[in-house]
Design an enzyme around this catalytic site. Sequence first.
Site, short mmCIF file in Angstrom:
data_model
loop_
_atom_site.label_atom_id
_atom_site.label_comp_id
_atom_site.label_asym_id
_atom_site.label_seq_id
_atom_site.Cartn_x
_atom_site.Cartn_y
_atom_site.Cartn_z
N TYR A 1 0.87 -1.02 0.01
CA TYR A 1 0.03 -0.01 -0.07
C TYR A 1 0.88 1.13 -0.19
CZ TYR A 1 -3.51 3.28 1.66
OH TYR A 1 -4.39 4.51 1.68
N ASP B 1 9.30 2.58 0.03
CA ASP B 1 8.15 3.26 0.85
C ASP B 1 8.55 3.03 2.25
OD1 ASP B 1 5.63 4.16 2.15
OD2 ASP B 1 4.43 3.35 0.65
N LYS C 1 3.65 8.63 9.09
CA LYS C 1 3.49 8.17 10.40
C LYS C 1 4.66 8.60 11.52
CE LYS C 1 0.72 4.40 8.20
NZ LYS C 1 0.96 3.88 7.23
C1 LIG Z 1 0.14 4.49 5.88
C2 LIG Z 1 1.07 4.22 4.74
C3 LIG Z 1 0.66 5.00 3.57
C4 LIG Z 1 -0.22 6.19 3.39
O1 LIG Z 1 -0.06 6.99 4.39
P1 LIG Z 1 -1.28 8.24 4.61
O2 LIG Z 1 -0.63 9.19 5.75
O3 LIG Z 1 -2.31 7.30 5.39
O4 LIG Z 1 -1.63 8.68 3.32
C5 LIG Z 1 1.63 5.01 2.52
N1 LIG Z 1 2.63 3.83 2.40
C6 LIG Z 1 2.59 2.88 3.45
C7 LIG Z 1 3.57 1.91 3.56
C8 LIG Z 1 1.75 3.16 4.61
O5 LIG Z 1 1.63 2.19 5.56
#
Ligand SMILES: *Cc1c(COP(=O)(O)O)cnc(C)c1O
Length: 430
Positions: free
Chosen positions: A144, A239, A267
């Site tokens: 994601y 990511d 995060k």
């Molecule tokens: C949470 C997450 C996102 C998206 O971040 P948001 O602040 O919710 O837009 C993107 N990549 C990874 C790996 C994530 O865990």
Amino acid sequence: MIYKRSSALFAEAQKVIPGGVNSPVRAFKAVGGEPIFVEKAKGAYLYDADGNALIDYINSWGPMILGHAYEPVVDAIVEKAKLGTSFGMPTQIETQIAELAISMVPNIEMIRFVNSGTEACMSAVRLARGYTNKDKIIKFAGCYHGHSDSFLIQAGSGAVTFGSPNSPGVTQGTAKDTLLARYNDLAHVEEIIAQNPHQIACIIIEPVAGNMGCISPAPGFLEGLRALCDAHQILLIFDEVMTGFRLAPGGVQELKNVQADIVTFGKVIGGGLPVGAFAANTDIMSYLAPLGPVYQAGTLSGNPLAMAAGFAMLSELNQRREIFTSLDQKTKYLHKGLSQVFTSRGVAHTINREQSMISVHFSHRPVTDFETAAEAASNGMFNTFFHGMLDQGIYIAPSAYETWFLTDALTYKDLDQTINAADHAAKLLT
Ligand SMILES: *Cc1c(COP(=O)(O)O)cnc(C)c1O
């Protein structure tokens, strides 16, 4: 436990907010039942609208690595707020957090702050396309990267590697530029590159996956991607929105000793406020406006409250590096305890763990990619387990595809209580 007040608040919310929530996973659709409304939180504990205390294994999906309402972070926000909350002009705290982040993370020289992980990944891909002058991207099924259009793609039918939209509103035109590979399958990536010569701008990956449960990269997988990217002038994007400043001070680049070209954060880097960031070397980052031609902007980007929270959080993690070891040890302890409980109850299980990220899958088979994660999730046992845990005041993520995040605020007594609760919940599974 009684959730009368939560239930009433949820009914009210549903009238004015689609599904009663501002992000879908909160709605408990995957596990059934109704979401719990939070009143406040401190340390490892959530306190809900009905006055129940819950041990929290979500921690805002990762950011609260030092526990809720962590004083140095809260104080930093309060002090900054007194000086004004947004200016749309540069402030020194932006440079301070940039310098600190760059000093902690390997291979980055410049960083740009945005407001979410979604924005960070979306911007990183645009930068990669602008830098390489190529259009297509490779992502992995089950990873994601936020909800921007190019990432909301599922596997196409049959042998076709083109993605197709997995949400209405995403166009076929966007989908055709996203190619989907299997996690931990280097040969598949090679095949896709061969089928799309000189067209791939970047490979984006969660270098330790956390959005299909926790899945580690197989030995050699990340190194293999690095070599493929070098051979084909493709940028490798890690990511690290979930893993950054959690699995190690320098994230997975440090943990697994593999170098990415662009890294995204979210995060933890915001200390619980809405922050994302993307970073690279000076050469790549110079393509970004106003230095270069790739446009990216944000009215509230680098917001002083958010930067103050992030700076306080990163400072703590940087100064107290033993936190990473103690988090690892606590998670190992939980892993062992859960394993013993399920084994003694005869419950088929696979537990995946990487530092302070852990996921439980009710299947004997190893979970190494989206397919095996989905297979393990298909028997409904997780949902029974989730509610069994919740009834005993343990709040784990409301979906079989989510990772549990540990916080430094958890004590071994909390962990024992959790393992004990898992023993009771496991009885429901046999
Ligand atoms: C949470 C997450 C996102 C998206 O971040 P948001 O602040 O919710 O837009 C993107 N990549 C990874 C790996 C994530 O865990």
